[in-house]
Design an enzyme around this catalytic site. Structure first.
Site, mmCIF file in Angstrom:
data_model
loop_
_atom_site.group_PDB
_atom_site.id
_atom_site.type_symbol
_atom_site.label_atom_id
_atom_site.label_comp_id
_atom_site.label_asym_id
_atom_site.label_seq_id
_atom_site.Cartn_x
_atom_site.Cartn_y
_atom_site.Cartn_z
ATOM 1 N N GLY A 21 42.254 47.069 68.047
ATOM 2 C CA GLY A 21 42.633 45.678 67.798
ATOM 3 C C GLY A 21 41.828 45.176 66.612
ATOM 4 N N LEU A 22 41.763 43.864 66.470
ATOM 5 C CA LEU A 22 41.063 43.302 65.311
ATOM 6 C C LEU A 22 39.590 43.722 65.280
ATOM 7 C CD1 LEU A 22 40.914 41.499 62.851
ATOM 8 C CD2 LEU A 22 40.661 39.520 64.357
ATOM 9 N N TRP A 52 49.170 39.445 68.989
ATOM 10 C CA TRP A 52 49.934 38.347 69.580
ATOM 11 C C TRP A 52 49.309 36.978 69.321
ATOM 12 C CZ3 TRP A 52 51.044 40.766 75.086
ATOM 13 C CH2 TRP A 52 51.835 41.900 74.909
ATOM 14 N N ALA A 53 48.191 36.946 68.644
ATOM 15 C CA ALA A 53 47.544 35.652 68.392
ATOM 16 C C ALA A 53 48.498 34.780 67.582
ATOM 17 C CB ALA A 53 46.240 35.859 67.654
ATOM 18 N N GLU A 121 43.572 21.943 65.910
ATOM 19 C CA GLU A 121 43.878 22.386 67.269
ATOM 20 C C GLU A 121 43.002 21.638 68.247
ATOM 21 O OE1 GLU A 121 45.118 26.632 69.110
ATOM 22 O OE2 GLU A 121 43.662 26.671 67.502
ATOM 23 N N HIS A 240 45.538 30.427 80.453
ATOM 24 C CA HIS A 240 46.347 29.614 79.544
ATOM 25 C C HIS A 240 47.321 28.803 80.380
ATOM 26 C CE1 HIS A 240 48.850 28.262 76.297
ATOM 27 N NE2 HIS A 240 47.944 28.725 75.443
ATOM 28 N N ARG A 286 42.010 22.726 78.058
ATOM 29 C CA ARG A 286 42.836 23.827 78.547
ATOM 30 C C ARG A 286 42.675 24.043 80.056
ATOM 31 N NH1 ARG A 286 43.028 29.396 75.097
ATOM 32 N NH2 ARG A 286 44.447 28.235 73.782
ATOM 33 N N HIS A 344 44.248 34.789 80.380
ATOM 34 C CA HIS A 344 44.499 34.806 78.935
ATOM 35 C C HIS A 344 43.328 35.383 78.141
ATOM 36 C CE1 HIS A 344 46.316 33.545 75.241
ATOM 37 N NE2 HIS A 344 45.334 32.709 74.929
ATOM 38 N N ARG A 379 36.221 29.189 76.137
ATOM 39 C CA ARG A 379 36.365 29.481 74.716
ATOM 40 C C ARG A 379 37.097 28.358 73.997
ATOM 41 N NH1 ARG A 379 41.041 32.386 71.896
ATOM 42 N NH2 ARG A 379 42.066 31.627 73.763
ATOM 43 N N SER A 384 38.242 33.263 69.068
ATOM 44 C CA SER A 384 38.081 34.668 69.456
ATOM 45 C C SER A 384 38.375 35.620 68.306
ATOM 46 C CB SER A 384 38.920 35.018 70.680
ATOM 47 O OG SER A 384 40.121 34.334 70.645
ATOM 48 N N LEU A 385 39.365 35.304 67.484
ATOM 49 C CA LEU A 385 39.600 36.162 66.319
ATOM 50 C C LEU A 385 38.376 36.098 65.406
ATOM 51 C CD1 LEU A 385 43.345 35.459 65.381
ATOM 52 C CD2 LEU A 385 42.423 37.307 66.765
HETATM 53 C C1 LIG Z 1 49.249 35.834 73.509
HETATM 54 C C2 LIG Z 1 47.861 35.634 72.954
HETATM 55 C C3 LIG Z 1 47.652 34.691 71.956
HETATM 56 C C4 LIG Z 1 46.366 34.498 71.430
HETATM 57 N N1 LIG Z 1 46.184 33.616 70.401
HETATM 58 C C5 LIG Z 1 44.962 33.529 69.816
HETATM 59 C C6 LIG Z 1 44.775 32.733 68.651
HETATM 60 O O1 LIG Z 1 45.707 32.130 68.129
HETATM 61 N N2 LIG Z 1 43.530 32.690 68.116
HETATM 62 C C7 LIG Z 1 42.470 33.371 68.633
HETATM 63 O O2 LIG Z 1 41.356 33.285 68.105
HETATM 64 N N3 LIG Z 1 42.640 34.133 69.730
HETATM 65 C C8 LIG Z 1 43.851 34.252 70.310
HETATM 66 N N4 LIG Z 1 44.008 35.051 71.404
HETATM 67 C C9 LIG Z 1 42.887 35.874 71.847
HETATM 68 C C10 LIG Z 1 42.701 37.009 70.847
HETATM 69 O O3 LIG Z 1 43.951 37.504 70.444
HETATM 70 C C11 LIG Z 1 41.879 38.143 71.416
HETATM 71 O O4 LIG Z 1 40.746 37.676 72.069
HETATM 72 C C12 LIG Z 1 41.425 39.078 70.294
HETATM 73 O O5 LIG Z 1 42.554 39.488 69.555
HETATM 74 C C13 LIG Z 1 40.718 40.268 70.876
HETATM 75 O O6 LIG Z 1 40.572 41.249 69.890
HETATM 76 P P1 LIG Z 1 40.002 42.648 70.312
HETATM 77 O O7 LIG Z 1 40.060 43.510 69.109
HETATM 78 O O8 LIG Z 1 38.721 42.456 71.016
HETATM 79 O O9 LIG Z 1 41.037 43.166 71.441
HETATM 80 P P2 LIG Z 1 42.535 43.662 71.273
HETATM 81 O O10 LIG Z 1 43.176 43.106 70.079
HETATM 82 O O11 LIG Z 1 43.226 43.436 72.576
HETATM 83 O O12 LIG Z 1 42.375 45.223 71.046
HETATM 84 C C14 LIG Z 1 41.883 46.059 72.067
HETATM 85 C C15 LIG Z 1 42.209 47.494 71.730
HETATM 86 O O13 LIG Z 1 41.627 48.372 72.685
HETATM 87 C C16 LIG Z 1 42.612 49.261 73.190
HETATM 88 N N5 LIG Z 1 42.188 49.690 74.530
HETATM 89 C C17 LIG Z 1 42.114 48.979 75.682
HETATM 90 N N6 LIG Z 1 41.628 49.740 76.674
HETATM 91 C C18 LIG Z 1 41.397 50.964 76.145
HETATM 92 C C19 LIG Z 1 40.895 52.183 76.664
HETATM 93 N N7 LIG Z 1 40.522 52.321 77.938
HETATM 94 N N8 LIG Z 1 40.788 53.233 75.832
HETATM 95 C C20 LIG Z 1 41.159 53.140 74.533
HETATM 96 N N9 LIG Z 1 41.631 52.003 73.982
HETATM 97 C C21 LIG Z 1 41.748 50.938 74.778
HETATM 98 C C22 LIG Z 1 43.895 48.465 73.113
HETATM 99 O O14 LIG Z 1 45.032 49.280 73.176
HETATM 100 C C23 LIG Z 1 43.694 47.804 71.754
HETATM 101 O O15 LIG Z 1 43.967 48.712 70.729
HETATM 102 C C24 LIG Z 1 45.293 35.249 71.945
HETATM 103 C C25 LIG Z 1 45.505 36.179 72.944
HETATM 104 C C26 LIG Z 1 46.768 36.384 73.449
HETATM 105 C C27 LIG Z 1 46.982 37.412 74.524
#
Ligand SMILES: Cc1cc2nc3c(=O)[nH]c(=O)nc-3n(C[C@H](O)[C@H](O)[C@H](O)COP(=O)(O)OP(=O)(O)OC[C@H]3O[C@@H](n4cnc5c(N)ncnc54)[C@H](O)[C@@H]3O)c2cc1C
Length: 539
Positions: A21-22, A52-53, A121, A240, A286, A344, A379, A384-385
């Site tokens: 992810g990010l 999906w953010a 926001e 959410h 929220r 969420h 939060r 979070s991004l």
């Molecule tokens: C619908 C939605 C809308 C959102 N909107 C916003 C927004 O507008 N602004 C904001 O700041 N935040 C938003 N958030 C929150 C934000 O998107 C997340 O907190 C943030 O993207 C998390 O990034 P990450 O890289 O930590 O996790 P993720 O982007 O979820 O990436 C996690 C990665 O780990 C992988 N993974 C998981 N488990 C395992 C495993 N056991 N082994 C190997 N790989 C694994 C997944 O497949 C993925 O590739 C939103 C969240 C959602 C669900």
């Protein structure tokens, strides 16, 4: 925090980043040219919340805004337990990280004069949200980063692999156990690493109603806890208020920005129920809105988001939401959307310091799986991004600072393995029971009895995992969340206890839990539940 060992100058394994992810991709890019292997559970570029953010990423960039003001809003939202220094450093480093994202090609919206356009926001005192074409920020950011990773020869991506455990040697993490699916342990293998970064995202999928993708099962928290890592603030799960209740798993999100632009919350009788709950009605905090929506749903009156006041702005400004409605046979310009609260965002996670180090030697964490202390009990939207990129960069810089030059770097490769997870039906049933239990007993509103019931169900399910490592990991994370929620005998931020509905100064601090401690709490609670006759859900 543990003093991390230096890397062996002879070692050539490199850094393993679990999660694409990010947080994971940003860390890998920042680590270049050090050799990095990124593990992606789904196909590269899929299966991440980051995609999906919808709203965007927060940064104090507008005229008159300051990182201090951004940090103050973050601290206020976190309801008394934010690590203030962490919130401030995150807000201060936002500008540099946004510049990084621009350099990777993220097309943030600009105004007519070519300056970055910043939206407002809820609970942000200033305009500070960067969007991309309305509600597509996550997809655009991830598209730019996946392309940048493809162009970076020091990064290898392994697709279709799930991390199921960490490998330790003399108390130090030295590898990750990976498996392409559930079927058999024989197919798992160990990838050696000089450093492991967990960036596995959230835990929404341990709940029946969630906005998180299927891969967000909280496995990172579980495998870190099993390796001895301290887990912080586990009880704080943000729900959410307006996930679309249209029978889809995960539930599509009706972004908060809709309410900002005039969408109203009504029940089946057409009453605007938020007016009686909060002065700001639909724009209340929220957690307050989530509880009110939950009450309407539980009372049978139903909850709906009425987007008709937006008119044609609906498809123009919210193409993602409009498309999700239409796919479900709903026309949001003519009829209200049924909504319900959904798990969420997990504020809790692997305890990390300002460099992203966990309490286990050789293990770093960033993104949603980590608990930096920036979010406290709740939060602030769009933080979070920001946290993912700020701490992704910090993790990379910390690892690079203790790195010795290793062997030649590999060219970028994307190796594809089977991404298909095969789970037999009894495991499906167990997973469904767990998810339902978490939503019913450890959800928007909890109390001592419901939490003890949940711990009893989790214990019963633990006896039935029969080698299903994914389920075992989900149960560990569920136990940590539930045990921490039981210990916190107050209501604060996203954690609401019916039996302790007010904040209590004695609990105005972060929580820290090891797996051994959670086990002890669970054992005690199960006994108490059994003695008082509260039956756990049949496992
Ligand atoms: C619908 C939605 C809308 C959102 N909107 C916003 C927004 O507008 N602004 C904001 O700041 N935040 C938003 N958030 C929150 C934000 O998107 C997340 O907190 C943030 O993207 C998390 O990034 P990450 O890289 O930590 O996790 P993720 O982007 O979820 O990436 C996690 C990665 O780990 C992988 N993974 C998981 N488990 C395992 C495993 N056991 N082994 C190997 N790989 C694994 C997944 O497949 C993925 O590739 C939103 C969240 C959602 C669900």
């Amino acid at each position: 925090m543990t003093e991390h060992l230096q890397f062996s100058p002879k070692a050539k394994e490199g850094v393993v980043v679990v999660g694409a992810g990010l947080a994971g991709l940003f860390t890998a890019l920042k680590l270049a040219p050090l050799p990095v292997t990124v593990i992606s559970a789904a196909r590269f570029g899929e299966g991440a919340s980051s995609l999906w953010a919808q709203a965007g990423i927060a940064a104090a960039l507008s005229e008159g805004d300051t990182p201090e003001a951004h940090a103050a809003d973050t601290i206020r939202a976190g309801d008394g337990i934010v690590e203030e220094k962490i919130a401030l450093l995150m807000a201060r480093e936002a500008r540099e990280r946004i510049e990084d994202l621009l350099s990777y090609g993220v097309p943030f919206d600009k105004d007519l004069e070519g300056h970055l356009a910043l939206g407002r926001e809820g609970a942000h005192g200033r305009n500070r949200i960067l969007h991309v074409k309305g509600d597509t920020a996550g997809r655009a950011i991830m598209h730019a980063l996946t392309e940048a990773v493809r162009q970076t020869p020091s990064i290898t991506v392994l697709e279709g692999l799930f991390a199921r455990d960490l490998v330790l040697h003399e108390g130090r993490v030295c590898g990750v156990e990976l498996a392409p699916g559930e079927e058999s342990m024989a197919r798992s293998f160990i990838l050696a690493a000089n450093a492991v970064v967990l960036a596995t995202g959230g835990a929404g999928q341990i709940y029946a109603m969630t906005t998180n993708p299927r891969e967000a099962r909280g496995e990172g928290v579980a495998i870190a806890a099993r390796a001895g890592a301290v887990i912080a603030d586990a009880e704080f799960v943000q729900f959410h208020p307006t996930a679309m209740d249209i029978g889809r798993d995960p539930a599509p999100l009706a972004t908060e920005a809709l309410r900002g632009e005039g969408a109203l919350l009504i029940n089946a009788q057409g009453e605007r129920f938020m007016r009686a709950v909060h002065d700001d009605a639909e724009l209340g905090p929220r957690d307050v809105v989530a509880r009110a929506v939950y009450d309407e749903v539980m009372s049978g009156r139903g909850a709906f988001l009425d987007c008709r006041p937006l008119g044609t702005a609906m498809p123009e400004h919210f193409p993602t939401v409009t498309a999700a409605c239409r796919a479900a046979g709903l026309d949001p310009m003519r009829e209200p959307i049924p909504v319900a609260p959904a798990a969420h965002y997990h504020m809790g996670g692997i305890l990390t310091d300002s460099t992203g180090r966990s309490t286990v030697n050789g293990l770093w964490a960033c993104g949603e799986v980590a608990s930096t202390g920036a979010h406290g009990a709740n939060r602030l939207a769009s933080n979070s991004l920001l946290e993912a990129v700020v701490f992704g960069a910090r993790v990379a810089s910390d690892i690079a600072s203790c790195w010795h030059p290793a062997g030649p770097q590999a060219a970028t490769q994307i190796a594809q393995l089977s991404a298909v997870e095969k789970v037999c039906s009894s495991d499906d049933r167990a997973e469904r029971t767990l998810r339902l239990t978490m939503t019913q007993e450890v959800g928007v509103i909890r109390d001592g009895a419901s939490l003890r019931t949940a711990l009893g169900t989790i214990a019963a399910l633990e006896g039935k995992t029969a080698g299903n490592r994914r389920l075992a990991n989900m149960l560990v994370t569920a136990k940590l969340i539930t045990a921490a929620a039981l210990v916190r005998q107050e209501s604060r931020g996203a954690h609401f206890r019916r039996d302790y509905p007010l904040p209590d100064q004695r609990f105005a601090r972060r929580s820290y839990l090891t797996l051994d401690q959670a086990d002890a709490i669970a054992a005690e609670a199960s006994e108490a539940a059994a003695a008082s006759g509260h039956a756990a859900l049949s496992a």
